[in-house]
Design an enzyme around this catalytic site. Sequence first.
Site, PDB file in Angstrom:
ATOM      1  N   VAL A   1       6.178 -27.790  13.189  1.00 51.10           N
ATOM      2  CA  VAL A   1       7.334 -27.820  14.018  1.00 51.10           C
ATOM      3  C   VAL A   1       7.037 -26.278  14.255  1.00 51.10           C
ATOM      4  CG1 VAL A   1       8.013 -28.586  16.229  1.00 51.10           C
ATOM      5  CG2 VAL A   1       8.229 -30.424  13.989  1.00 51.10           C
TER       6      VAL A   1
ATOM      7  N   ASP B   1      14.743 -45.759  17.803  1.00 51.88           N
ATOM      8  CA  ASP B   1      15.403 -44.828  16.455  1.00 51.88           C
ATOM      9  C   ASP B   1      16.163 -43.942  17.199  1.00 51.88           C
ATOM     10  OD1 ASP B   1      15.845 -43.321  14.429  1.00 51.88           O
ATOM     11  OD2 ASP B   1      13.535 -42.510  14.609  1.00 51.88           O
TER      12      ASP B   1
HETATM   13  P1  AMP Z   1      10.385 -34.306  14.529  1.00 48.08           P
HETATM   14  O1  AMP Z   1       8.855 -34.709  14.394  1.00 48.08           O
HETATM   15  O2  AMP Z   1      10.556 -34.123  16.476  1.00 48.08           O
HETATM   16  O3  AMP Z   1      11.315 -35.535  14.601  1.00 48.08           O
HETATM   17  O4  AMP Z   1      10.465 -32.654  14.651  1.00 48.08           O
HETATM   18  C1  AMP Z   1      10.636 -31.924  13.202  1.00 48.08           C
HETATM   19  C2  AMP Z   1      11.847 -30.714  14.161  1.00 48.08           C
HETATM   20  O5  AMP Z   1      11.931 -29.680  14.168  1.00 48.08           O
HETATM   21  C3  AMP Z   1      13.151 -31.510  14.165  1.00 48.08           C
HETATM   22  O6  AMP Z   1      14.239 -32.087  13.966  1.00 48.08           O
HETATM   23  C4  AMP Z   1      13.136 -30.620  15.008  1.00 48.08           C
HETATM   24  O7  AMP Z   1      14.129 -29.332  13.828  1.00 48.08           O
HETATM   25  C5  AMP Z   1      12.324 -29.637  15.415  1.00 48.08           C
HETATM   26  N1  AMP Z   1      11.920 -30.022  17.118  1.00 48.08           N
HETATM   27  C6  AMP Z   1      10.712 -30.903  17.193  1.00 48.08           C
HETATM   28  N2  AMP Z   1      10.897 -30.349  18.771  1.00 48.08           N
HETATM   29  C7  AMP Z   1      11.630 -29.405  19.068  1.00 48.08           C
HETATM   30  C8  AMP Z   1      11.502 -28.765  20.031  1.00 48.08           C
HETATM   31  N3  AMP Z   1      10.843 -29.551  21.218  1.00 48.08           N
HETATM   32  N4  AMP Z   1      12.735 -27.954  20.304  1.00 48.08           N
HETATM   33  C9  AMP Z   1      12.755 -27.528  19.083  1.00 48.08           C
HETATM   34  N5  AMP Z   1      13.193 -27.891  17.733  1.00 48.08           N
HETATM   35  C10 AMP Z   1      12.160 -28.657  17.952  1.00 48.08           C
END
Ligand code: AMP
Length: 864
Positions: free
Chosen positions: A575, A686
């Site tokens: 990400v 979730d």
């Molecule tokens: P996810 O796959 O959605 O669990 O994203 C993994 C990690 O990326 C999350 O735990 C956040 O730390 C970061 N992340 C995801 N989306 C965002 C966002 N829109 N803004 C900032 N950090 C994000």
Amino acid sequence: RTVPGELKWAASPSEGGWEEVSIMDEKNIPIRTYQVCNVLEPNQNNWLRTDWIPRSGAQRVYVEVKFTLRDCNSLPGVTGTCKETFNLYYHESNEDRESYIKENSFIKVDTVAADESFTQVDVGDRIMKLNTEVRDVKVTTRKGFYLAFQDVGACIALVSVRVFYKTCPLTVRNLATFPDTITGADTSSLVEVRGSCVNQSEEREEPKMYCGADGEWLVPIGGCLCNPGYEEKGGACKACSAGFYKAKSTDPGCAKCPPHSHSLRDGATVCDCHSGFFRADSDPPSMACTQPPSAPQQLISVVNETSVVLEWAPPHRLGGRSDTSYSLDTMGWECNVLFSPGQAGLKTTRVVVSELRAHTHYTFIVHARNGVSQASGAGAAQSVSVSVTTNQATPSPVSFIQATDVTRHSLSLSWQQPDRPNGVILEYEVKFYEKDQRERSYRIMRTFSRSVDVTGLNPLTVYVFHVRARTAAGYGEFSTPFEFSTNSGIHTAMFTVFIISRSYTTISHPPLHPSFSSLVSSPALASPTVAGVKIYVDPFTYEDPDQAIHEFAKEIDVSCIHIEKVIGMGEFGEVCSGRLRAQGKREIYVAIKSLKAGYSDKQRRDFLSEASIMGQFDHPNIIRLEGVVTRCKPLMIITEYMENGSLDAFLRKHDGQFTVIQLVGMLRGIASGMKYLSDMNYVHRDLAARNILVNSNLVCKVSDFGLSRVLEDDPEAAYTTRVRHIPIRWTAPEAIAYRKFTTASDVWSYGIVMWEVVSYGERPYWDMNNQDVIKAIEEGYRLPAPMDCPVVLHQLMLDCWERDRAERPTFSQILNMLDKLIRNPGTLRRTGGERYLNVALLDCDCVSVSITTFEGQHFTFKEV
Ligand code: AMP
């Protein structure tokens, strides 16, 4: 002939049988012969044996015997004892020194008689007839053999014995060399021989030939071909001379270099291009060397509002090729511009560029390329450019309208700015009519904002809405129709009463005062899902996932995205954070999730499904999808950027640093987002602090829509291995036990999130294992209030954790509760040890509320 002394072949008997005699041949040269002539005595058995003859690899040897034989009739006084034949024998042996003749070990080859082809030989005063007889015999078992001649009473002189074998001689056929080969053991046998390719040649097909018993080769099979750079001459491969080349071994011979090329040395496989000429990778060596084209000519442009038609003539010089193509570039920052029929690889000389910004200066460059533009090293295509300014244009249609706050007589509409505003939007116009009325009678409303409250509608009626935008250039086209229905008032009221009586009676435990029931039935608490409000569509119901993604998410041109840094790791890949500058919009910070390379179809589908889900939501407490990149790799999901990352980590980092009101503010945001989701019939499954993101203003937004589909509603599956995917600590017991995922199970999870927030990111149930957690919950255990937790908040948590899901509050009720707490911060002061339920705050519209505590005390609150 060559032995100067005696041959000394073994003879038996050693005296009186075969005798070695020197005579003169017809040319008066002395030769050695063996003679015997005991014609007058009966029972002759005279043996003469050659020396040991090495076999030397031969398998069949030929014995040519020259001899003279006296005719019995010519001998005076002989009776029946005279013979006119002798016997030829052989005996195979490894031993080259057998001292005596072992008659029994010899095998008879033949009885040899004088035939008619007698030659007259004049020996001294006698004329003799010389016979020549040839016999062959198979010798395969030992290193060598002996020959023997048995006389049984004839008058013979052996003049010569020649022993030989046959070979097929060394030869070259079809560019393969076949060695000198000894023939086979039998007269009918063929010896298979593999040839080897001559110098500078390679095998076309395995070269083979058979050697016949008579020493003749049979027809050759297979053969070799001269290597590239060589051709066949007289059974050998000779290098092509300078100025000639041969590219492939199968080419018939060396050919002259094609135009604009040369070869300086012998043996060329390809000719080098003259300077300034080139050959593309795909050009065959037989093709002439060519040149890149010159620039396209006579580029003209015609502007039509926000489109430009570009036309040009082919280059003056095509460089000797027929594969000229054109490509276009625009100078400056451009996104989402459409090129028809395309931007690169064009065969035509006309392109329509559309979706440009109104009133904007553009420079277009048309490049001409052909197969050798790349190879020419300059890499540069020849180009010509033109500058244009687009005209003013009306805005593009509004693509999406949404209805919220639907009541019997009103609804609130909101929409997004058109993709291409083509200027400053001055106003929106909303046209609507009852669906049954068609457009016979319609109403128009105008607004400066992107929302409007439409009132004075009839209950339970379907209305059709269109929205269009206006700029200085005039009105754009209306959006496609969007249909929404107003509410049935009766239905709403009944629903509300149902919820209140089922749920909140339990929260307050003692029976409600009758006036309380009637008060809370006001529409303020009601927010059921009703016809007219958009319902979430499961993207997995689409057969083609790409159809879902394009329905719900906007495709973003990758050139509009600037990736800056990696901020986290998601299930499908990194990400990142970065900036997005969509056309006509200001630059914004975004998070970019990408799908790592080597993904399966299923992973692609799951990855994009999150965007298809997210794209259906539009709420300040739901993470906003900006769009997706699916047309190039890697696939990306672009969302708004949340500066403070995930809520659990954020709280742990700032342990104890917020006021209770700030914490409740965060919880309120999450509840509001969840209410929106539940109104859309979406079950998150979730919900946990790790799936809430926080921005720089401490606004919390629900994210992570990945799990909603991972768990299927198959009750059987609850006990299979997939159960391990369920986030046990956050999940309601009925969802763990038989996968009953509902908004009520999301409410349970919300209670856990409340606990996580108030305890600043503590792990629910600490280090208890999942099985113990399930057991404890089953036995009625619930998480205790975190340190300094207001009693009201812990009570709300406990309500969310009611075993019977029908007894849990709805998100709408939770939201109202939190709103009231925020408006009455005093109620948050009471922490720990309190045993009273603070139900008086359930409704601030109350004039008075009476409650009963567990201890049976009565309280009445007035003008709360
Ligand atoms: P996810 O796959 O959605 O669990 O994203 C993994 C990690 O990326 C999350 O735990 C956040 O730390 C970061 N992340 C995801 N989306 C965002 C966002 N829109 N803004 C900032 N950090 C994000």
